[in-house]
Every structure is written in C-alpha cells, then in structure tokens.
Design an enzyme around this catalytic site. Sequence first.
Site, PDB file in Angstrom:
ATOM      1  N   GLU A  80      43.665  52.125  33.567  1.00 34.62           N
ATOM      2  CA  GLU A  80      42.332  51.683  33.161  1.00 34.62           C
ATOM      3  C   GLU A  80      41.214  52.273  34.022  1.00 34.62           C
ATOM      4  O   GLU A  80      40.099  51.739  34.041  1.00 34.62           O
ATOM      5  CB  GLU A  80      42.267  50.156  33.174  1.00 34.62           C
ATOM      6  CG  GLU A  80      43.183  49.509  32.147  1.00 34.62           C
ATOM      7  CD  GLU A  80      42.834  48.065  31.878  1.00 34.62           C
ATOM      8  OE1 GLU A  80      41.682  47.665  32.140  1.00 34.62           O
ATOM      9  OE2 GLU A  80      43.713  47.326  31.406  1.00 34.62           O
TER      10      GLU A  80
ATOM     11  N   THR B  98      37.664  52.466  41.275  1.00 35.86           N
ATOM     12  CA  THR B  98      37.438  51.427  40.274  1.00 35.86           C
ATOM     13  C   THR B  98      37.430  50.049  40.919  1.00 35.86           C
ATOM     14  O   THR B  98      36.626  49.180  40.556  1.00 35.86           O
ATOM     15  CB  THR B  98      38.518  51.502  39.186  1.00 35.86           C
ATOM     16  OG1 THR B  98      38.404  52.751  38.486  1.00 35.86           O
ATOM     17  CG2 THR B  98      38.387  50.367  38.190  1.00 35.86           C
TER      18      THR B  98
ATOM     19  N   GLY C 287      39.889  55.328  37.363  1.00 30.78           N
ATOM     20  CA  GLY C 287      38.597  55.755  36.839  1.00 30.78           C
ATOM     21  C   GLY C 287      38.657  57.177  36.304  1.00 30.78           C
ATOM     22  O   GLY C 287      39.723  57.701  35.966  1.00 30.78           O
TER      23      GLY C 287
ATOM     24  N   ARG D 280      43.522  37.448  30.408  1.00 33.60           N
ATOM     25  CA  ARG D 280      42.776  36.192  30.399  1.00 33.60           C
ATOM     26  C   ARG D 280      42.211  35.824  29.024  1.00 33.60           C
ATOM     27  O   ARG D 280      42.137  34.657  28.690  1.00 33.60           O
ATOM     28  CB  ARG D 280      41.613  36.251  31.403  1.00 33.60           C
ATOM     29  CG  ARG D 280      42.057  36.506  32.826  1.00 33.60           C
ATOM     30  CD  ARG D 280      40.880  36.475  33.787  1.00 33.60           C
ATOM     31  NE  ARG D 280      39.864  37.475  33.497  1.00 33.60           N
ATOM     32  CZ  ARG D 280      39.973  38.765  33.816  1.00 33.60           C
ATOM     33  NH1 ARG D 280      41.075  39.216  34.423  1.00 33.60           N
ATOM     34  NH2 ARG D 280      39.004  39.614  33.528  1.00 33.60           N
TER      35      ARG D 280
ATOM     36  N   ASP E 288      34.054  48.069  40.420  1.00 32.40           N
ATOM     37  CA  ASP E 288      34.104  46.997  39.414  1.00 32.40           C
ATOM     38  C   ASP E 288      34.714  45.697  39.935  1.00 32.40           C
ATOM     39  O   ASP E 288      34.543  44.650  39.307  1.00 32.40           O
ATOM     40  CB  ASP E 288      34.914  47.459  38.199  1.00 32.40           C
ATOM     41  CG  ASP E 288      34.276  48.635  37.481  1.00 32.40           C
ATOM     42  OD1 ASP E 288      33.073  48.881  37.710  1.00 32.40           O
ATOM     43  OD2 ASP E 288      34.970  49.300  36.693  1.00 32.40           O
TER      44      ASP E 288
ATOM     45  N   GLU F 179      66.552  41.552  12.226  1.00 36.74           N
ATOM     46  CA  GLU F 179      67.522  41.411  11.141  1.00 36.74           C
ATOM     47  C   GLU F 179      68.203  40.048  11.163  1.00 36.74           C
ATOM     48  O   GLU F 179      68.439  39.426  10.120  1.00 36.74           O
ATOM     49  CB  GLU F 179      68.581  42.510  11.222  1.00 36.74           C
ATOM     50  CG  GLU F 179      68.022  43.920  11.074  1.00 36.74           C
ATOM     51  CD  GLU F 179      67.712  44.574  12.410  1.00 36.74           C
ATOM     52  OE1 GLU F 179      67.976  45.777  12.547  1.00 36.74           O
ATOM     53  OE2 GLU F 179      67.210  43.870  13.321  1.00 36.74           O
TER      54      GLU F 179
ATOM     55  N   ARG G 190      47.152  44.815  27.362  1.00 36.69           N
ATOM     56  CA  ARG G 190      47.783  44.610  28.665  1.00 36.69           C
ATOM     57  C   ARG G 190      49.088  43.842  28.560  1.00 36.69           C
ATOM     58  O   ARG G 190      50.032  44.094  29.318  1.00 36.69           O
ATOM     59  CB  ARG G 190      46.821  43.852  29.597  1.00 36.69           C
ATOM     60  CG  ARG G 190      45.642  44.660  30.092  1.00 36.69           C
ATOM     61  CD  ARG G 190      44.708  43.787  30.934  1.00 36.69           C
ATOM     62  NE  ARG G 190      43.569  44.536  31.447  1.00 36.69           N
ATOM     63  CZ  ARG G 190      42.579  44.010  32.153  1.00 36.69           C
ATOM     64  NH1 ARG G 190      42.592  42.684  32.417  1.00 36.69           N
ATOM     65  NH2 ARG G 190      41.590  44.754  32.589  1.00 36.69           N
TER      66      ARG G 190
END
Length: 372
Positions: free
Chosen positions: A303, A204, A305, A215, A208, A60, A192
């Site tokens: 994120e 995870t 598993g 990024r 991974d 506002e 994120r």
Amino acid sequence: MSKSDELSLADVAHLEWARKLGRRGWGHVHPNPLVGCVIVNGNRTVGEGWHRAFGGPHAEIVALEEALTQARGGTVYVSLEPCNHHGKTPPCAQALLAAGVRRVVFGARDPGSESGGGADNLRAGGVEVIGPVWSEGVGRAENPAFFHTARHASPFIALKLAMTLDARIAARAGERTRVTGLEAEREVHRLRTGFDAILVGAGTVRADDPRLTVRLVPTGREAPRRLVLDPDVTMPRGAAIFQDHATVPVHVFVREDVAEAQIERLEKAGAHVHPVGRAERGLDLDAVTAICWDVGVRSILCEGGSRLADTLLRERRAHRLYMFVAPDTYGAEGVAAFPPDAGSLRWDDFAPAHAPEQHGRDTLITLDRAEG
C-alpha cells in the site's frame, strides 16, 4: 471445437453464477482458492454453495448437502476443477462420483500438483466432464495468489495505488492526503482481509501514520500482518502501527549493518525486526520475500509509497495492480505515482483482470501481470 462451444447458454449462466458464489469466500478461505458450485437437475437448481472457511467443506460438498438425492443424474457447475486429494477435507471428485452426478462443467483447471486431476478421476468414473472452460488467465484472475503459490515458493504480491486523474498520490511531498473517498477506502479494507500481510515503506509510516488494520468491514479469517521496509530505522517509536502489535504482528526489515541499539528500539516498540542486505534500490527484496515465505506469508498487499511501488514494478515483482482513480487533479506540486521515466516500465505486461468497478466517485482498475 473449444470447451466453450460445448456449452449452452444455460451452462454459461450457471457457471458464471458459480464464479460469483465463490467470490463470497474472500477473506475467509485463503490460502485456499475461492470456489463456487451449482447443481442443476431437470432445469432446476437443487443445490448451491461456496467454500466459506479455510479448513471447512469445499463448495461441492456444501452444494451436495443441499441437493441430497436430487444430485443424482444432475449437472454440477464448479468454478475450479474438483479436487482429487485428501487434505483438510476428502476429495470432492470422489464425493461427486458417490452422489451419482451425470455431468460436471468446471471453469479453471486446478494448478496444484496434489489437488489437481479431479477431472480425469471423474471421467474414469463415467461422468461427462467439460472443462476447463476458462483459460488459465481467467482462472488466475479469480484466484491469483493460489495459482502463483502453486508454482512458485514465494509470496504473491499485489500493489494498491490511489491516485488522481493526473497520476498523483498526494497533494504535496510529506503531506498526508486523502485521495479517494470512503467507499474506495472501504473496498481497500475488504481487500486487506484476503491477504496474509500488508506492506509499506517507512516513508508512508512517517507521512500517513497508518494502522494498516481491517476496520471498515467485517474482519476476515485472521488479521493480516504489517510489514515495513525501514532500512535506516527512521519510523518513530510511537507510530500508530505499533498500537496493537500484540494481536497483529509488525515485521520491520532493516539494513543488516544498522546499530544494535536501533534494532532494540524497534523491538521495544513491539516489532519483529529482520536485518537484510542492501540492493541497488534499497533493501534486498529477495531476502525480504524469502523471510516472509518462511514465516507463513503467502500473499502481500503493498500500500505504499511511490518509491516502493516503482521498485516492485521495475523489478517485475508486482503480480497484480489495484489502481483506485479519483476524479481530481493535484497538478505539478502533487507527488507523482510514477517517476518521470515511468514510460520505461513494461506496462504491456499487464492486462485487465476484471471489469472496472465504481466505488462512490472513484474507479477501481484491476490489472494482472502475465506469467513468465
């Protein structure tokens, strides 16, 4: 007559534009809400703005600074009820009264016990006020973490899943698999920026080796912390998640009875280690979320598993689902996003928060769980 019945087509269009303006603040204003504002006078837009940065002017105020004297006698459209308290900035309701606006139309009621009440203040000052135009569910869909923490002293938790059409999250167990394309991955990085922390299980990390940093898009207000549930301390010391621990904290939650040497190994790698008790399905998540709240984490994006996702869903801890669906199938060898008895999960608790979005070849479906 409902609030929406009092609105013209122009009113609806201006309020919708205020909502879209507010979304531009994603990643820069949390834990404050996304808010957009449009000021119209004589069928002409004379000012508009959105909350751009935590601690900065509210939507506002930005719109009033653009409109200047043209705000007098005009109509203000704002996606969230104008605030009514002195926080990092003065109350917006008082600023609108001082500007001499004639009419205010707002989308969602402010759920805050201190910040709410601006509509009543404006009415008392002689301003015509229409709102809340939207239901609480619509308001919560725009600002889910803000609405959640206004009522609960615990973090808001969103669960992100990337899966194929046959609900598989990897081609094979233990195999790192890129399920979705670059456009969807870019959207995950954008998401994120709007959370205080990112949560994964140790499985995870082992499969991974993610960094869990932002990024592919401009960084937000501050880098989200990384949270790992590792009951038995199985994540390797050389995991990529530790590479930038000095600037982006890593918090690891372990069993309270693990050996001291195990804790020291994680601490030497750069982690903040939190021993917690056990629960039926792993660690005591009540203790985990309480610690997160104590260290200032108000919103968490999980994120992975699949086991952690299953627990969050079964225990009704996931308040929002971001489901990225890729137009592929992995078949029986693929890792199921949900266990065989997932039919027992209460999927009717969830409803669409936004229309499905296309990110490259992948589709994002966003669902919110009903309060209660």
